[in-house]
Write a protein that holds these residues in place. Structure first.
Motif, mmCIF file in Angstrom:
data_model
loop_
_atom_site.group_PDB
_atom_site.id
_atom_site.type_symbol
_atom_site.label_atom_id
_atom_site.label_comp_id
_atom_site.label_asym_id
_atom_site.label_seq_id
_atom_site.Cartn_x
_atom_site.Cartn_y
_atom_site.Cartn_z
ATOM 1 N N ALA A 140 4.478 -8.495 11.691
ATOM 2 C CA ALA A 140 3.909 -7.213 12.113
ATOM 3 C C ALA A 140 3.034 -6.644 11.000
ATOM 4 C CB ALA A 140 5.020 -6.228 12.470
ATOM 5 N N ILE A 141 1.827 -6.216 11.344
ATOM 6 C CA ILE A 141 0.898 -5.659 10.367
ATOM 7 C C ILE A 141 0.772 -4.156 10.591
ATOM 8 C CG2 ILE A 141 -1.443 -5.720 9.437
ATOM 9 C CD1 ILE A 141 0.094 -8.291 8.984
ATOM 10 N N GLY A 142 1.029 -3.390 9.535
ATOM 11 C CA GLY A 142 0.926 -1.936 9.614
ATOM 12 C C GLY A 142 0.269 -1.363 8.374
ATOM 13 N N ARG A 143 0.283 -0.042 8.264
ATOM 14 C CA ARG A 143 -0.322 0.654 7.130
ATOM 15 C C ARG A 143 0.645 1.719 6.619
ATOM 16 N NH1 ARG A 143 -3.638 3.618 9.835
ATOM 17 N NH2 ARG A 143 -2.994 2.722 11.830
ATOM 18 N N LEU A 144 0.641 1.921 5.273
ATOM 19 C CA LEU A 144 1.408 3.032 4.705
ATOM 20 C C LEU A 144 0.743 3.478 3.416
ATOM 21 C CD1 LEU A 144 4.685 2.107 2.825
ATOM 22 C CD2 LEU A 144 2.789 0.516 3.118
ATOM 23 N N VAL A 145 1.067 4.686 2.982
ATOM 24 C CA VAL A 145 0.502 5.240 1.747
ATOM 25 C C VAL A 145 1.565 5.216 0.659
ATOM 26 C CG1 VAL A 145 -0.391 7.304 0.625
ATOM 27 C CG2 VAL A 145 -1.214 6.677 2.897
ATOM 28 N N LEU A 146 1.259 4.509 -0.442
ATOM 29 C CA LEU A 146 2.084 4.496 -1.641
ATOM 30 C C LEU A 146 1.207 4.873 -2.821
ATOM 31 C CD1 LEU A 146 4.300 1.266 -1.428
ATOM 32 C CD2 LEU A 146 5.101 3.618 -1.414
ATOM 33 N N THR A 147 1.746 5.706 -3.716
ATOM 34 C CA THR A 147 0.999 6.158 -4.899
ATOM 35 C C THR A 147 -0.411 6.626 -4.529
ATOM 36 O OG1 THR A 147 0.248 3.893 -5.416
ATOM 37 C CG2 THR A 147 2.314 4.643 -6.424
ATOM 38 N N ASN A 148 -0.474 7.438 -3.482
ATOM 39 C CA ASN A 148 -1.725 8.093 -3.056
ATOM 40 C C ASN A 148 -2.798 7.132 -2.561
ATOM 41 O OD1 ASN A 148 -0.753 10.668 -3.723
ATOM 42 N ND2 ASN A 148 -1.300 10.361 -5.870
ATOM 43 N N ARG A 149 -2.432 5.889 -2.287
ATOM 44 C CA ARG A 149 -3.399 4.944 -1.732
ATOM 45 C C ARG A 149 -2.819 4.298 -0.490
ATOM 46 N NH1 ARG A 149 -7.686 3.791 -5.291
ATOM 47 N NH2 ARG A 149 -8.589 2.914 -3.390
ATOM 48 N N GLU A 150 -3.691 4.053 0.505
ATOM 49 C CA GLU A 150 -3.227 3.397 1.719
ATOM 50 C C GLU A 150 -3.205 1.885 1.509
ATOM 51 O OE1 GLU A 150 -3.861 4.197 6.353
ATOM 52 O OE2 GLU A 150 -5.629 3.280 5.426
ATOM 53 N N HIS A 151 -2.118 1.262 1.952
ATOM 54 C CA HIS A 151 -1.947 -0.179 1.820
ATOM 55 C C HIS A 151 -1.702 -0.804 3.189
ATOM 56 C CE1 HIS A 151 -1.464 -0.109 -2.617
ATOM 57 N NE2 HIS A 151 -0.889 1.053 -2.399
ATOM 58 N N ILE A 152 -2.084 -2.068 3.312
ATOM 59 C CA ILE A 152 -1.677 -2.867 4.466
ATOM 60 C C ILE A 152 -0.305 -3.451 4.137
ATOM 61 C CG2 ILE A 152 -2.337 -4.733 6.021
ATOM 62 C CD1 ILE A 152 -5.141 -4.600 4.734
ATOM 63 N N ILE A 153 0.593 -3.496 5.117
ATOM 64 C CA ILE A 153 1.914 -4.057 4.889
ATOM 65 C C ILE A 153 2.255 -5.027 6.011
ATOM 66 C CG2 ILE A 153 3.112 -2.134 6.047
ATOM 67 C CD1 ILE A 153 5.346 -2.499 3.901
ATOM 68 N N ALA A 154 2.789 -6.187 5.633
ATOM 69 C CA ALA A 154 3.205 -7.208 6.597
ATOM 70 C C ALA A 154 4.725 -7.193 6.681
ATOM 71 C CB ALA A 154 2.710 -8.590 6.155
ATOM 72 N N LEU A 155 5.263 -7.005 7.889
ATOM 73 C CA LEU A 155 6.710 -6.867 8.088
ATOM 74 C C LEU A 155 7.294 -8.107 8.733
ATOM 75 C CD1 LEU A 155 6.676 -3.219 9.495
ATOM 76 C CD2 LEU A 155 7.248 -3.911 7.162
#
Length: 308
Positions: A140-155
């Motif tokens: 699953a491919i999603g997006r989240l914000v860590l340390t004030n930057r948006e990242h792509i995340i693979a679950l």
């Protein structure tokens, strides 16, 4: 006891939502780390935030972010302005699509995290999302914000939870063309390939990370123990370079070299040397597990002066 979550929010697949927490799946706190010292006094070096022009120290509350336009021109951006760049992914991991794991280029992988339900509610929704990903054998491919930057995340599913791997954006991955252009086109003969395949077959195994030892970390522990005990430090001899200039001869020698140890190798049930060595530390090291601390009663500063 799990470490503190790096991020808390919601995991959402269409209209199915559940509260989740994100935890780092890796740690480097076990590695030995060093402080910088003043050779003359033995005191630690301290870094200060100073004004580049006046040299005066600047308190944290007076420090803001700035984007460099040219040599002496910066565009100041405040914390409030950054917070106004609100993204939905600041508090929600929205699953956008499902892909095959083989579609993800390894160069895009950054670091893994564990994802689990946050609190006592939402376990049913979490299980539905997790088991759907598992049953479909997808990522699953999603997006989240860590340390004030948006990242792509693979679950991906792991046991009862999910593993989320941060991915790089295309602009962060360099093209291989500039690096491989000068590699010569070489014709490899069948005999060479046969010998190389034989070496590979002799070394074939299942990947087991427990078999690998951090030799540098072990050597650091040995060095510190020797200095702590006041023993002389001697330089180790560097391995002699082999003088094999013929590639075919090197392959033949390699086949013979790999065949000999393979027959003599026996499975060992003894504990790993690295683990035992780290438990035998004569001095505490910041960030290490309590099991690795055979705490000496002498202060660290005195130990440093003794070994100097």
């Amino acid at each position: 006891m799990a470490p503190r979550a790096n991020w808390k929010g919601f995991l959402r697949l269409s209209l199915v939502t559940c509260p989740v927490a994100l935890y780092p799946a890796t740690s480097e706190s076990e590695k030995i780390s060093f402080n910088q010292l003043n050779r003359q006094t033995g005191h630690r070096i301290k870094y200060l935030k100073v004004d580049a022009d006046t040299g005066d120290e600047v308190p944290n509350e007076d420090i803001v972010k700035g984007y460099k336009v040219d040599t002496d021109t910066f565009i100041e951006v405040t914390k409030e302005e950054l917070e106004n760049v609100a993204l939905e992914s600041t508090r929600t991991i929205e699953i956008d699509e499902f892909v095959d794991k083989t579609d993800i280029d390894p160069r895009y992988l950054i670091r893994p995290y564990y994802l689990r339900p946050d609190g006592k509610v939402g376990h049913d929704a979490f299980a539905v999302i997790r088991d759907t990903i598992r049953e479909m054998d997808k990522v699953a491919i999603g997006r989240l914000v860590l340390t004030n930057r948006e990242h792509i995340i693979a679950l991906e599913p792991m046991d009862k939870g999910l593993v989320g791997t941060l991915l790089r954006y295309p602009y962060e991955v360099r093209s291989e063309q500039g690096y491989f252009d000068e590699i010569q086109d070489v014709k490899v003969t069948k005999d060479m390939l046969d010998l190389a395949r034989h070496i590979v077959n002799q070394k074939a195994a299942r990947f087991d990370p427990e078999k690998f030892e951090d030799h540098y970390e072990t050597a650091l522990i040995e060095l510190i123990n020797q200095k702590r005990a006041g023993k002389p430090i001697t330089s180790k001899e560097k391995p002699a370079a082999t003088n094999v200039v013929n590639l075919m001869e090197a392959l033949r020698r390699s086949v013979g070299q790999e065949a000999a140890p393979a027959k003599a190798a026996k499975p060992s049930k003894k504990p790993r040397k690295a683990a035992a060595g780290q438990k035998e530390m004569l001095m505490p090291i910041a960030g290490k597990r309590p099991a690795k601390e055979a705490l000496a009663k002498k202060p660290a500063a005195a130990a440093r002066r003794k070994s100097a």
